[in-house]
Write a protein that holds these residues in place. Structure first.
Motif, PDB file in Angstrom:
ATOM      1  N   GLN A  64       0.842  -1.192   0.000  1.00 46.47           N
ATOM      2  CA  GLN A  64       0.000   0.000   0.000  1.00 46.47           C
ATOM      3  C   GLN A  64       0.874   1.237   0.000  1.00 46.47           C
ATOM      4  O   GLN A  64       1.857   1.308   0.739  1.00 46.47           O
ATOM      5  CB  GLN A  64      -0.921   0.022   1.217  1.00 46.47           C
ATOM      6  N   GLU A  65       0.492   2.194  -0.825  1.00 50.52           N
ATOM      7  CA  GLU A  65       1.271   3.427  -0.871  1.00 50.52           C
ATOM      8  C   GLU A  65       1.026   4.248   0.392  1.00 50.52           C
ATOM      9  O   GLU A  65      -0.107   4.531   0.751  1.00 50.52           O
ATOM     10  CB  GLU A  65       0.899   4.253  -2.101  1.00 50.52           C
ATOM     11  N   ARG A  66       2.091   4.589   1.074  1.00 49.11           N
ATOM     12  CA  ARG A  66       2.048   5.452   2.255  1.00 49.11           C
ATOM     13  C   ARG A  66       2.964   6.642   2.032  1.00 49.11           C
ATOM     14  O   ARG A  66       3.839   6.622   1.153  1.00 49.11           O
ATOM     15  CB  ARG A  66       2.489   4.684   3.512  1.00 49.11           C
ATOM     16  N   ILE A  67       2.778   7.654   2.839  1.00 48.99           N
ATOM     17  CA  ILE A  67       3.588   8.864   2.721  1.00 48.99           C
ATOM     18  C   ILE A  67       4.692   8.820   3.775  1.00 48.99           C
ATOM     19  O   ILE A  67       4.417   8.659   4.967  1.00 48.99           O
ATOM     20  CB  ILE A  67       2.735  10.127   2.891  1.00 48.99           C
ATOM     21  N   GLY A  68       5.941   8.959   3.321  1.00 51.42           N
ATOM     22  CA  GLY A  68       7.083   8.859   4.217  1.00 51.42           C
ATOM     23  C   GLY A  68       7.731  10.203   4.490  1.00 51.42           C
ATOM     24  O   GLY A  68       7.092  11.264   4.418  1.00 51.42           O
TER      25      GLY A  68
END
Length: 499
Positions: A342-346
């Motif tokens: 899943q794309e997450r914001i880092g």
């Protein structure tokens, strides 16, 4: 009768007050005595085992230290034990205001032990003594570990007693009516901290008789604080909003509390700022508090990255059989891939693909709006998780209950996208709701665990979880990371707030 000559009513009052205050902190003295005994046993075991391993007990006690000054290792062991125990005492590691505080207490023990062995190295150099490295390599970590273990066990017992309403320190809160409420809530938010507010004295005009603040009775005005503290036998007087109290009033209150055994604590309006960033310097008698700006680059973050990578590698190797078993279970019990990406914001707002063991049906994302509608949620907020999610598979529920679905994130840590400890990584829709404070979460890498997880996880209100994450970002320490990892293990085993 003559024995009472020269004894004033004030003397009697202060004597009675001191007795009352002493009784309110009796548990702390007893607790500190038990810790002292445990420390002594731990240090004796560590030094004794180091001696026994380095110099097998064959009836000889004449092994000597190499160098110009050559005492026997037996005498070195006795001196080291006495110096270590004294350092723990002089270093106030058993101070009643510190014992049972967890990380703060452990950090003090670590600091004192580090300074002691630095002193041993200096003394050995000055007297040209070559103390065996094997001897010190056993004594130092073993002694530190046993001391911390003893304190951890006593702290758990203390928490159990505090859960039953025992071993708490009564506190009187003083300050403006609009500020004392917030301080009372902080004191009572975590009963295991060991404080119980028993009364309030307000600045200015006292409210009507019988008035209460969050269930705590108002017992007088600021001018009555010392008298009330003596009468109630409190352990401490906490001044809420000391910036709203004149220096003269604070000084007079401190004078009135002298000789009573009652502590005076001043609270500032500044919150979520940890000790390493605070520097106090007196300027012409005025305690000036400096707050360092948080830093997000530099040597300590190089150390953090190294700690993350090495720690993740070691953990991955240790749990690799478990990873294989879980992968087989996920594959065998439901249709779809083993890992869910899943794309997450880092860090700095850069997206990355976070890995998890798949705990939902393959078409779970398509059913999100349906699930939200069933729970009456119209907008996805930060930290939101559906309470009864029908998309979760039976195996997935077990994985989530024990946070086992998070283990593949170790590979994200090894790839440099995440840290072992940090803010929770969120999706782009959640980040879009951030205000200025929440955006500070993006100044560091997101973590596999963090303050929000060990403080209640999904059961926390979103604003509290966000505040904890921001506090971590601005006040990070390596020792704090180690403590959070230990607390995470306990939270996972206890399933605190998991769903």
């Amino acid at each position: 009768m003559s024995a009472m000559v020269g004894v004033t009513a004030r003397d009697l009052t202060e004597a009675d007050a001191a007795s009352a205050a002493a009784s309110s902190t009796h548990w702390a003295r007893s607790y500190a005595d038990r810790i002292a005994l445990t420390d002594a046993v731990a240090l004796a075991l560590a030094v004794g085992l180091a001696y026994a391993v380095r110099f097998p007990l064959d009836g000889r006690v004449d092994a000597v230290v190499s160098g110009e000054f050559s005492p026997t290792y037996m005498s070195v062991s006795v001196v080291l034990f006495a110096a270590w125990f004294t350092a723990l005492t002089v270093g106030r590691t058993r101070d009643r205001r510190l014992v049972g505080a967890g990380p703060s207490e452990y950090a003090r023990v670590l600091e004192v032990t580090w300074h002691l062995f630095a002193g041993v190295a200096i003394v050995a150099f000055m007297f040209r003594m070559e103390i065996g490295r094997g001897y010190l390599a056993i004594a130092a970590p073993l002694g530190l570990g046993l001391v911390l273990l003893g304190r951890l066990l006593w702290r758990r017992q203390l928490h159990r007693r505090r859960d039953r309403g025992l071993d708490r320190s009564p506190v009187l809160v003083v300050g403006p009516l609009h500020k004392v409420g917030a301080l009372i809530k902080e004191f009572h938010r975590n009963p295991r901290a060991g404080y119980e507010v028993v009364g309030v004295c307000v600045s200015g005009v006292a409210p009507p008789r019988g008035h209460q603040v969050h269930g705590v009775p108002v017992l007088g005005t600021q001018d009555d604080a010392a008298r009330v503290a003596r009468e109630r036998g409190v352990a401490a007087v906490a001044v809420a909003g000391s910036d709203a109290m004149t220096a003269d009033a604070a000084r007079r209150l401190a004078w009135d509390l002298e000789g009573t055994g009652v502590d005076m604590a001043l609270t500032l309006s500044l919150t979520d700022v940890a000790g390493p960033r605070v520097l106090m310097r007196p300027v012409n008698g005025l305690p000036l508090v400096y707050v360092d700006e948080p830093r997000f680059t530099g040597s300590k973050y190089v150390v953090k990255s190294l700690f993350d990578w090495v720690g993740a590698l070691v953990i991955t190797v240790l749990v690799s059989p478990l990873l294989l078993v879980l992968a087989v279970l996920v594959k065998a019990t439901s249709r779809g891939p083993v890992l869910y990406k899943q794309e997450r914001i880092g860090k700095d707002g850069q997206p990355f693909h976070m890995l998890k063991f798949r705990s939902m049906q393959v078409d779970a994302h398509e059913k999100l709006e349906e699930v939200l509608a069933a729970e009456g949620v119209t907008e996805l907020g930060a930290f939101y998780k559906p309470r009864n999610d029908p998309r979760v598979t039976p195996v997935g529920r077990v994985l989530r209950r024990y946070s086992l679905d998070e283990l593949p994130q170790l590979f994200n840590v090894l790839r440099g996208e995440m840290s072992l400890v940090g803010p929770r990584p969120q999706i782009e829709a959640e980040v879009a709701t951030y205000d200025r404070a929440a955006h500070r979460r993006l100044l560091v890498k997101p973590g596999l665990t963090g303050l929000w997880q060990v403080s209640g996880r999904s059961s926390l209100p979103p604003e509290t979880a966000m505040r904890l994450d921001v506090s971590y970002v601005e006040n990070w320490t390596l020792f704090g990371d180690v403590m959070l990892l230990a607390r995470t293990l306990r939270a996972v085993v206890g399933r605190d707030g998991a769903r």
